[in-house]
Design an enzyme around this catalytic site. Structure first.
Site, PDB file in Angstrom:
ATOM      1  N   SER A 128       0.837  -1.202   0.000  1.00  0.00           N
ATOM      2  CA  SER A 128       0.000   0.000   0.000  1.00  0.00           C
ATOM      3  C   SER A 128       0.873   1.254   0.000  1.00  0.00           C
ATOM      4  CB  SER A 128      -0.898  -0.013   1.242  1.00  0.00           C
ATOM      5  OG  SER A 128      -0.115  -0.226   2.398  1.00  0.00           O
ATOM      6  N   THR A 175      -2.595 -13.633  -0.014  1.00  0.00           N
ATOM      7  CA  THR A 175      -2.729 -13.813  -1.468  1.00  0.00           C
ATOM      8  C   THR A 175      -1.785 -14.922  -1.915  1.00  0.00           C
ATOM      9  OG1 THR A 175      -3.384 -11.532  -1.742  1.00  0.00           O
ATOM     10  CG2 THR A 175      -2.555 -12.645  -3.705  1.00  0.00           C
ATOM     11  N   LYS A 254      -6.544 -15.868  -0.801  1.00  0.00           N
ATOM     12  CA  LYS A 254      -7.055 -15.170  -1.994  1.00  0.00           C
ATOM     13  C   LYS A 254      -6.333 -15.697  -3.239  1.00  0.00           C
ATOM     14  CE  LYS A 254      -7.409 -10.506  -4.002  1.00  0.00           C
ATOM     15  NZ  LYS A 254      -6.326 -10.362  -4.978  1.00  0.00           N
ATOM     16  N   HIS A 278      -7.059 -12.715  -9.734  1.00  0.00           N
ATOM     17  CA  HIS A 278      -6.270 -11.490  -9.596  1.00  0.00           C
ATOM     18  C   HIS A 278      -6.593 -10.516 -10.739  1.00  0.00           C
ATOM     19  CE1 HIS A 278      -2.728 -10.288  -7.049  1.00  0.00           C
ATOM     20  NE2 HIS A 278      -2.662  -9.332  -7.949  1.00  0.00           N
TER      21      HIS A 278
HETATM   22  C1  LIG Z   1      -3.666  -2.036  -9.867  1.00  0.00           C
HETATM   23  C2  LIG Z   1      -3.977  -3.296  -9.113  1.00  0.00           C
HETATM   24  C3  LIG Z   1      -3.201  -3.625  -8.007  1.00  0.00           C
HETATM   25  C4  LIG Z   1      -3.497  -4.783  -7.273  1.00  0.00           C
HETATM   26  N1  LIG Z   1      -2.792  -5.050  -6.135  1.00  0.00           N
HETATM   27  C5  LIG Z   1      -3.089  -6.137  -5.405  1.00  0.00           C
HETATM   28  C6  LIG Z   1      -2.424  -6.374  -4.188  1.00  0.00           C
HETATM   29  O1  LIG Z   1      -1.600  -5.609  -3.742  1.00  0.00           O
HETATM   30  N2  LIG Z   1      -2.760  -7.508  -3.508  1.00  0.00           N
HETATM   31  C7  LIG Z   1      -3.692  -8.399  -3.968  1.00  0.00           C
HETATM   32  O2  LIG Z   1      -3.937  -9.421  -3.331  1.00  0.00           O
HETATM   33  N3  LIG Z   1      -4.360  -8.162  -5.114  1.00  0.00           N
HETATM   34  C8  LIG Z   1      -4.094  -7.061  -5.829  1.00  0.00           C
HETATM   35  N4  LIG Z   1      -4.799  -6.803  -6.959  1.00  0.00           N
HETATM   36  C9  LIG Z   1      -5.883  -7.719  -7.374  1.00  0.00           C
HETATM   37  C10 LIG Z   1      -7.225  -7.287  -6.743  1.00  0.00           C
HETATM   38  O3  LIG Z   1      -7.241  -7.512  -5.375  1.00  0.00           O
HETATM   39  C11 LIG Z   1      -8.392  -8.078  -7.365  1.00  0.00           C
HETATM   40  O4  LIG Z   1      -8.142  -9.449  -7.249  1.00  0.00           O
HETATM   41  C12 LIG Z   1      -8.639  -7.726  -8.816  1.00  0.00           C
HETATM   42  O5  LIG Z   1      -8.509  -6.335  -9.017  1.00  0.00           O
HETATM   43  C13 LIG Z   1     -10.026  -8.185  -9.236  1.00  0.00           C
HETATM   44  O6  LIG Z   1     -10.252  -7.954 -10.597  1.00  0.00           O
HETATM   45  P1  LIG Z   1     -11.115  -6.713 -11.160  1.00  0.00           P
HETATM   46  O7  LIG Z   1     -10.423  -5.484 -10.702  1.00  0.00           O
HETATM   47  O8  LIG Z   1     -11.037  -6.872 -12.633  1.00  0.00           O
HETATM   48  O9  LIG Z   1     -12.482  -6.868 -10.617  1.00  0.00           O
HETATM   49  C14 LIG Z   1      -4.541  -5.653  -7.690  1.00  0.00           C
HETATM   50  C15 LIG Z   1      -5.316  -5.304  -8.808  1.00  0.00           C
HETATM   51  C16 LIG Z   1      -5.058  -4.131  -9.498  1.00  0.00           C
HETATM   52  C17 LIG Z   1      -5.933  -3.781 -10.673  1.00  0.00           C
HETATM   53  C1  LIG Z   2       4.938  -9.903  -6.598  1.00  0.00           C
HETATM   54  C2  LIG Z   2       4.003  -8.977  -5.906  1.00  0.00           C
HETATM   55  C3  LIG Z   2       3.825  -7.610  -6.496  1.00  0.00           C
HETATM   56  C4  LIG Z   2       2.519  -7.083  -6.135  1.00  0.00           C
HETATM   57  C5  LIG Z   2       2.036  -6.048  -7.026  1.00  0.00           C
HETATM   58  C6  LIG Z   2       0.627  -5.668  -6.765  1.00  0.00           C
HETATM   59  C7  LIG Z   2      -0.341  -6.575  -7.432  1.00  0.00           C
HETATM   60  O1  LIG Z   2      -0.839  -7.485  -6.835  1.00  0.00           O
HETATM   61  C8  LIG Z   2      -0.712  -6.364  -8.807  1.00  0.00           C
HETATM   62  O2  LIG Z   2      -1.589  -7.106  -9.315  1.00  0.00           O
HETATM   63  O3  LIG Z   2      -0.170  -5.474  -9.493  1.00  0.00           O
END
Ligand SMILES: Cc1cc2nc3c(=O)[nH]c(=O)nc-3n(C[C@H](O)[C@H](O)[C@H](O)COP(=O)(O)O)c2cc1C
Ligand SMILES: CCCCCCC(=O)C(=O)O
Length: 382
Positions: A128, A175, A254, A278
């Site tokens: 974050s 995750t 997750k 994801h």
């Molecule tokens: C820009 C971005 C950053 C993300 N960062 C994380 C993260 O730090 N940890 C995590 O578990 N999932 C992360 N995700 C995945 C989201 O938690 C989630 O699974 C995903 O956005 C769901 O798909 P949708 O946005 O198309 O609905 C990220 C997704 C995006 C788009």
């Molecule tokens: C290997 C972990 C990096 C995390 C970056 C954040 C994330 O989850 C993403 O989808 O972007």
């Protein structure tokens, strides 16, 4: 700003509002693109590889059609859910999204406060832009969960979980689909790495256990240390068992897509799972999250909560995911775009619309509660 209680109020409120704020996901995405840098927008929007899974997360939703019931008296709608003995007014959470400063300077602070306004749990990412303690300070009384990215150095993982528990977070989301970053062509094309830019360092630079593992506390060592830590391909069920021993908080996994992994989660005493790919950002060519959901819900058979994300854009999607077996859904990209478009107020507007649209969708499907959605019929087309 009063919260609309039905679609008529929402319409009136929107008509009286000053500036137009995007309503649909498509409009929000368009607006976000105009305010974000190309690299940042590309990072949020894109999926892995050829984006086959990113696309199927949406197209497979469209293959499920609701067959609504009528004359069911939907004058009173209850959208509340209970997770880990706590009741929430709405069946959604905000998914963990790292490096939110890419979208807005106020990042996690804005999102946590917007979520707090509606009692919606905010799931803060390990990577974050503000620390666990900074988020806790602005949302001390509201529900928040912490998403843990495992670290190569296990003591860093345990310490982050400990900090979250101490700061009043109510669950740990581990995750498990991101032991390394997916193959993201858009970022390669844009030569974009938000981790290297330092947008996701807040929890690391404030973690004594992590800092002590570095040769020094320079910016360069911190960023390199994060990159070394975040690549954790050896993560396995024994690590999960060890984490479980170290925290009193419920643990959710997750990134579950295979029914056998869902079964193992139950057998290993895990408290909940999130069916997710994801957002199509990890392995391309895998099953869409909505296609994976029914078999997982069946095998879990209500023993633990099954949450869902990857593709939720509208109220009707919430209805479909819950009818297919989810207990709650997580919102991802929509809130990131709303944050980019309007900061905290933007996220509030998105949540207001989503709350309202979900209520309308549940009612028009013929149900009057979240439990009632399990008997709403869906048909699948190819
Ligand atoms: C820009 C971005 C950053 C993300 N960062 C994380 C993260 O730090 N940890 C995590 O578990 N999932 C992360 N995700 C995945 C989201 O938690 C989630 O699974 C995903 O956005 C769901 O798909 P949708 O946005 O198309 O609905 C990220 C997704 C995006 C788009
Ligand atoms: C290997 C972990 C990096 C995390 C970056 C954040 C994330 O989850 C993403 O989808 O972007």
């Amino acid at each position: 700003m009063a919260v609309p209680v039905n679609s008529k109020d929402a319409l009136l409120q929107n008509m009286n509002a000053g500036d137009y704020f995007p309503i649909s996901y498509e409009e929000l995405e368009e607006r976000a693109q105009t305010v974000m840098s190309a690299g940042a927008f590309g990072y949020v929007r894109s999926g892995a590889g050829g984006e086959e899974t990113l696309r199927s997360n949406r197209t497979d939703f469209q293959k499920h059609s609701i067959v609504p019931r009528v004359l069911t008296d939907v004058s009173s709608i209850n959208t509340s859910i209970t997770l880990f003995e706590k009741q929430y007014d709405h069946p959604f959470l905000l998914a963990p999204v790292g490096m939110l400063k890419l979208a807005h300077e106020d990042a996690d602070l804005a999102v946590a406060q917007a979520a707090a306004r509606y009692g919606i749990p905010f799931v803060q990412s390990t990577v974050s832009s503000y620390s666990i303690e900074e988020v806790a300070e602005v949302s001390s009384l509201s529900p928040k969960w912490f998403q843990l990215y495992w670290s190569n150095n296990r003591s860093v993982s345990f310490h982050m979980a400990e900090r979250a528990e101490k700061a009043g977070f109510e669950a740990i989301v581990l995750t498990v689909d991101t032991v390394m970053l997916g193959w993201r062509e858009e970022d390669l094309r844009n030569r974009f790495s938000p981790l290297k830019l330092g947008y996701g360092k807040a929890n690391y630079e404030s973690d004594q256990v992590f800092l002590q593992s570095l040769p020094d506390e320079s910016e360069e060592s911190i960023i390199q240390g994060i990159l070394n830590n975040i690549h954790h391909p050896s993560l396995n069920w024994e690590d999960v068992a060890e984490l479980k021993k170290r925290t009193k908080l419920p643990i959710l996994l997750k990134g579950i897509l295979h029914p056998k992994d869902a079964k193992l989660a139950v057998e290993n005493g895990i408290d909940g799972i999130i069916v997710s790919n994801h957002g199509g950002r990890q392995l391309d060519g895998i099953i869409s999250a909505i296609s994976a959901l029914p078999a997982i819900a069946e095998i879990v058979n209500k023993q633990i909560p099954v949450l869902f994300d990857s593709g939720i854009r509208r109220g009707a999607d919430v209805v479909k995911a819950i009818a297919l077996g989810a207990d709650a859904v997580c919102i991802g990209r929509p809130f990131v775009y709303a944050l980019a478009a309007g900061g905290q107020k933007g996220v509030e507007k998105l949540l207001e619309n989503l709350i309202q649209e979900t209520k309308v969708s549940i009612s028009l499907a013929g149900a009057s509660s979240i439990a009632g959605l399990s008997s709403v019929k869906l048909v699948q087309t190819t």
